[in-house]
Write an enzyme that holds these catalytic residues in place. Structure first.
Site, PDB file in Angstrom:
ATOM      1  N   HIS A  52       0.837  -1.204   0.000  1.00 35.79           N
ATOM      2  CA  HIS A  52       0.000   0.000   0.000  1.00 35.79           C
ATOM      3  C   HIS A  52       0.867   1.247   0.000  1.00 35.79           C
ATOM      4  O   HIS A  52       2.086   1.162   0.102  1.00 35.79           O
ATOM      5  CB  HIS A  52      -0.995  -0.009   1.171  1.00 35.79           C
ATOM      6  N   HIS A  57       6.191   2.343   3.614  1.00 35.29           N
ATOM      7  CA  HIS A  57       6.194   1.142   2.766  1.00 35.29           C
ATOM      8  C   HIS A  57       6.729   1.422   1.359  1.00 35.29           C
ATOM      9  O   HIS A  57       7.114   0.500   0.651  1.00 35.29           O
ATOM     10  CB  HIS A  57       4.781   0.542   2.679  1.00 35.29           C
TER      11      HIS A  57
HETATM   12 FE    FE Z   1       2.978   0.758   8.013  1.00 33.99          FE
HETATM   13 ZN    ZN Z   2       0.190   1.624   6.559  1.00 35.94          ZN
END
Ligand code: FE
Ligand code: ZN
Length: 253
Positions: A52, A57
């Site tokens: 995501h 990330h």
């Molecule tokens: Fe996270």
């Molecule tokens: Zn997250």
């Protein structure tokens, strides 16, 4: 299949799936520790799998792709910097260099486009599921997350879960408050305390262990519905209502 945790930031793990030549990296939130790790082992990245769009990330993608030509798989409905292969869920990602294939599962809830990657007995579940916890509902509804977790629950119980954060000890605190009489939870606590004392990750963990301990997978259990009812002060049915109540309970905890 060899999987190694590369710690980043305060409590993130980037999971590296590798042999002695090539590596797949899941959710590289920062580049420096990844590039160092690859270089130390003379490994070449062959794919980045993104669950995501959150910065912890995706933050390392651009710098990694500046050093290595590597395809970047991620949710089609989210902005993934440097993304090359948009996925909606249902696709199979083939990684020829490692002879591996992963199925992209759409698991909306934490974010709307969130994907998990499943293959070879492993689920890379990003911020959808944590050990004894689940992701906060930043974009999705309780109903969407309940459906996503129901889908994960249906995978083989020996599936190993590779979550993106080391939140287990904190999560256990809350889980034990919800379900103080769950003996599997006390057993997991002892195991997790020992692992942390040794400075080791508490992950991966089997889906079977999570089904026995994680309040966010145990929404059908009468014991959790009773705890949700006591917390809410009015009757809460097992299932979605119990999930939604426990999620809101933890948000305010
Ligand atoms: Fe996270
Ligand atoms: Zn997250």
């Amino acid at each position: 299949m060899k999987v190694t945790a590369i710690p980043t930031f305060r409590d993130n793990y980037v999971w590296a799936i590798h042999n002695d030549q090539s590596a797949i990296l899941v959710d590289p939130g920062e580049a420096a520790p990844i590039l160092t790790w690859l270089e130390a082992r003379q490994l070449h990245p062959v794919a980045l799998l993104i669950t995501h769009h959150h910065a912890d990330h995706v933050g390392g993608i651009r710098e990694i792709t500046a050093h290595h030509e590597v395809p970047v798989y991620g949710p089609a409905s989210e902005t993934i910097p440097g993304g090359t292969h948009p996925l909606r869920g249902g696709e199979t990602v083939q990684i020829r260099e490692l002879g591996l294939a992963f199925q992209a599962l759409a698991t909306p809830g934490h974010t709307l486009g969130h994907l998990c990657y499943f293959g070879h007995g492993a689920l890379f579940c990003g911020d959808t599921l944590f050990s004894c916890g689940c992701g906060r509902l930043f974009e999705g509804t309780p109903k969407q997350m309940h459906a996503s977790l129901t889908r994960i629950k249906a995978l083989p119980s020996d599936t190993l879960l590779y979550c993106a954060h080391e939140y287990t000890l904190d999560n256990l605190d809350f889980a034990l408050m919800v379900e103080p009489g769950n003996s599997a939870l006390h057993k997991r606590l002892a195991q997790v305390q020992e692992l942390r004392k040794q400075g080791k990750p508490t992950l991966p963990v089997s889906l079977g262990t999570e089904i026995a301990t994680n309040p966010f997978l145990r929404f059908d259990e009468p014991s959790i519905a009773v705890a949700a009812t006591q917390h809410a002060g009015y009757p809460i049915q097992p299932g979605l209502a119990t999930f939604a109540t426990v999620r809101a309970w933890k948000d305010g905890h």
